[in-house]
Structures are given as structure tokens and as C-alpha cells.
Design an enzyme around this catalytic site. Structure first.
Site, PDB file in Angstrom:
ATOM      1  N   ILE A   1      -2.101   6.678  -8.052  1.00  0.00           N
ATOM      2  CA  ILE A   1      -3.224   7.656  -8.262  1.00  0.00           C
ATOM      3  C   ILE A   1      -2.868   9.084  -7.476  1.00  0.00           C
ATOM      4  O   ILE A   1      -3.206   9.889  -7.812  1.00  0.00           O
ATOM      5  CB  ILE A   1      -4.537   7.300  -7.734  1.00  0.00           C
ATOM      6  N   ALA A   2      -2.152   8.727  -6.475  1.00  0.00           N
ATOM      7  CA  ALA A   2      -1.704   9.972  -5.856  1.00  0.00           C
ATOM      8  C   ALA A   2      -0.750  11.088  -6.733  1.00  0.00           C
ATOM      9  O   ALA A   2      -0.747  12.002  -6.607  1.00  0.00           O
ATOM     10  CB  ALA A   2      -0.785   9.576  -4.531  1.00  0.00           C
TER      11      ALA A   2
ATOM     12  N   ARG B   1      -0.485  10.554  -9.902  1.00  0.00           N
ATOM     13  CA  ARG B   1      -1.447  11.321 -10.831  1.00  0.00           C
ATOM     14  C   ARG B   1      -2.138  12.644 -10.376  1.00  0.00           C
ATOM     15  O   ARG B   1      -2.104  13.770 -11.122  1.00  0.00           O
ATOM     16  CB  ARG B   1      -2.432  10.271 -11.445  1.00  0.00           C
TER      17      ARG B   1
ATOM     18  N   ARG C   1       2.753   6.152   5.440  1.00  0.00           N
ATOM     19  CA  ARG C   1       3.255   5.418   6.820  1.00  0.00           C
ATOM     20  C   ARG C   1       4.735   5.313   6.751  1.00  0.00           C
ATOM     21  O   ARG C   1       5.320   5.033   7.851  1.00  0.00           O
ATOM     22  CB  ARG C   1       2.522   4.071   6.390  1.00  0.00           C
TER      23      ARG C   1
ATOM     24  N   LYS D   1     -12.535   7.308  -4.848  1.00  0.00           N
ATOM     25  CA  LYS D   1     -13.631   6.247  -4.899  1.00  0.00           C
ATOM     26  C   LYS D   1     -12.952   4.735  -5.207  1.00  0.00           C
ATOM     27  O   LYS D   1     -11.958   4.945  -5.710  1.00  0.00           O
ATOM     28  CB  LYS D   1     -14.740   6.531  -5.970  1.00  0.00           C
TER      29      LYS D   1
ATOM     30  N   ASP E   1     -13.616  -1.547  -7.657  1.00  0.00           N
ATOM     31  CA  ASP E   1     -12.589  -0.805  -8.598  1.00  0.00           C
ATOM     32  C   ASP E   1     -13.436  -0.178  -9.830  1.00  0.00           C
ATOM     33  O   ASP E   1     -12.799   0.879 -10.306  1.00  0.00           O
ATOM     34  CB  ASP E   1     -11.509  -1.903  -9.006  1.00  0.00           C
TER      35      ASP E   1
END
Length: 327
Positions: free
Chosen positions: A20-21, A23, A42, A102, A183
Site C-alpha cells: 500500500i505504501a 501504491r 525499521r 485504515k 481489513d
């Protein structure tokens, strides 16, 4: 003091380097007046690979380093939702405005904690519920407000994915906030409450995996207006449809109601009318957050914090009825 001029470039940071990052980084390139200034992970190697892939100016090998970067105006939190509270709190304490993926957090208490800290520190905070920022959804709500289908009396929405996860999958792990509800279920619940507000009655049933997380959950929400929402989320079958039923018509989202590029308006006594839109993307939520930041706003009108908390309250009520708890 933060520069709030309407034409300044907004320098984004992304916390985490998952799918998702990636995208979000791709779609951010569609938002004028923004740059991807930095990424934090990290592990330094993961941050460096992401920065090289997406053109970020700096790669930080820790979340703390990203939060402390003085050349980042706002951070998009893209960790799994089991880590949202920890990472968002870290960034807020460092003085950073946030767009948080979310589901916002695992429960209402931790969501309220983030909202309280953001308000105390006068920092912008928004849930990345991209559905509420998309042109098709906003057009549908505009038509409803104009009386196109009369009074909304019912909402039906289902979000399921065709997946058969093994016991080791994160969707089955309570330590990671697993299950269909957070989810997938966050979409139909948010969709219904975007149209009808917070429910006064919540009923839910679920089929649980042996690990104690939900594989499939059905929900019925009741509202003061007399409207009813019947909602479904689940793993094991692909469905993403929604219908908004009014007293004089309905609006159908035949596929992908969470990210629609079309819907069909049915009015009593009239031919169906299809509305088509450009392909959807995370750029719309990024545009909204960017607009708010430039305007000096502390929250979005499209995704207000009150609505985020109301959705988390409903999800808590559902979990209490189906017996799902998180470590």
C-alpha cells in the site's frame, strides 16, 4: 510556524514500505505541488530500496528518524493496522501531521487517543479512507442530497475476497488485528455511515477461524431515520457490490463500490442512467490531505475525525458480538 501558503510544495513522508505504501507513492506523483521527500522503515535496506524505486529524496532506517525529519510536512502511515496507534503516536509527538491508513486503529480507545493528541497539539490528522474522497462517491452523495432517489431507506454493501489463507497468514493472526472485519468490513461500515450517520442499533454474526479471528461477518445496522444497512465482509469469495435504496429510486455500484469508476442511477418511471468517472487512485485522499494542510485545517471535511471515531465504535460493537479480541 508552518508555512500555510496555498501554493507551497507539500513534502510527504511515507512510513513503511509494503504494497500500500508503494501504491501511495505511485499515486502521489499525480498530485500537483507535492513531492515524496522521505521514507522510513525499521530496516535501512528496505527504506533505501523503496526510496530508489519511488524517487524519495531521503531514506530513514527507523520510524523515529522519519518522524524527526524537519523537511517532511506530513507523513502517510502505511503499516499494518496493528501498528497504527504506535507509529501514529510517535509521529504526532514529533509534531507531524498525519494521514493514517485504515482501519484507523484496532479499537475505539486507541483511535480516540490519537485524535486527542492531535487536537491537543493542533496537528492535522485524517484517516486514509480513500472511498470518501472519490469523485463517484461524492457525486452519488450529491445526487442523494438533491433528492434523486428520495429518502434513503436502505444500504446494502458487501466486500469479500477470494482467498484461502493458511493458519500462518496475517489475516488469521489476532496479534496482527487479523480477520475480515478490519481489513474488509471497514469499507461497508464506512460506506453506510457516510450516507446515514452513526447507527443506533448494531447486530452481527460471524464464522471464526480457529485462531479466533473472523473469516466472514454479517452486520445489520439500524438508524434513527428508520433506515437499515445490511453489510457483509468475508474471505473466501469475491464480491464488492453495493446498493443505496431510496423511497423513489436507487443507486447501484455493480462492482468495486469501495473504489468505483461508475454507478447506475435508477429513478422511478425513468430509464437507468450510468455515470462514469476516471480510474480511481490514492491520489484523491492525498489531494484532500494536501489541500487541508495548505489551508491550515486540522481535519478533513470529507473524512472528519468524528466519522472515523463513529466507524471505530461500530466495529468495536461488532467485535464484541462476534467474540473477536486482539492480543
Amino acid at each position: 510556524m508552518t508555512d500555510q501558503s496555498s501554493d507551497r510544495t507539500i513534502r510527504w513522508g511515507i512510513l513503511a514500505t509494503g504494497g500500500i505504501a508503494s501504491r501511495f507513492a505511485q499515486d502521489l506523483t499525480k498530485v500537483p505541488g507535492t513531492v515524496l521527500a522521505a521514507v522510513g522503515s525499521r530496516t535501512p535496506s528496505s527504506a533505501e530500496a523503496f526510496a530508489q524505486r519511488h524517487g524519495a529524496a531521503r531514506a530513514h532506517g527507523s520510524w523515529e528518524a522519519l518522524a524527526a525529519d524537519p523537511d517532511v510536512d506530513i507523513i502517510y502511515v502505511a503499516t499494518p493496522h496493528s501498528h497504527h496507534h504506535e507509529t501514529a503516536l510517535l509521529c504526532l509527538r514529533a509534531g507531524k501531521p498525519l494521514l493514517v491508513e485504515k482501519a484507523f486503529t484496532l479499537d475505539l480507545a486507541t483511535a480516540q487517543d490519537l485524535v486527542s493528541v492531535a487536537r491537543e497539539r493542533e496537528l492535522f490528522l485524517m484517516e486514509a479512507m480513500w472511498t470518501r474522497t472519490l469523485p463517484a462517491i461524492l457525486k452519488a452523495k450529491e445526487l442523494i442530497a438533491d433528492g434523486a432517489i428520495g429518502e434513503v431507506v436502505g444500504v446494502q454493501a458487501s466486500f469479500g475476497i477470494a482467498l484461502d489463507p493458511g493458519p500462518e497468514h496475517r489475516l488469521r493472526d489476532p496479534k496482527l488485528g487479523g480477520g475480515a472485519l478490519l481489513d474488509l468490513g471497514v469499507y461497508p461500515v464506512s460506506f453506510a455511515q457516510f450516507l446515514l450517520g452513526a447507527p443506533t442499533q448494531v447486530r452481527a454474526w460471524a464464522s471464526l477461524w480457529p485462531e479466533g479471528t473472523d473469516a466472514r461477518t454479517g452486520m445489520v445496522l439500524g438508524f434513527d431515520s428508520g433506515a437499515v444497512a445490511t453489510l457483509y465482509c468475508g474471505v473466501g469469495g469475491d464480491v464488492r457490490m453495493a446498493t443505496i435504496t431510496g423511497s423513489t429510486g436507487k443507486i447501484d455500484f455493480p462492482w468495486g463500490f469501495h473504489a468505483p469508476d461508475r454507478f447506475v442511477l435508477h429513478r422511478d418511471g425513468a430509464e437507468p442512467q450510468q455515470f462514469d468517472f476516471d480510474p480511481t487512485g490514492l491520489n484523491y485522499e492525498a489531494e484532500e490531505a494536501t489541500r487541508c494542510l495548505r489551508a491550515g485545517k486540522l481535519e478533513s471535511d470529507l473524512v472528519p475525525l468524528s466519522s472515523t471515531l463513529a466507524v471505530m465504535s461500530t466495529l468495536d460493537a461488532v467485535r464484541a458480538q462476534i467474540g473477536v479480541t486482539y492480543a
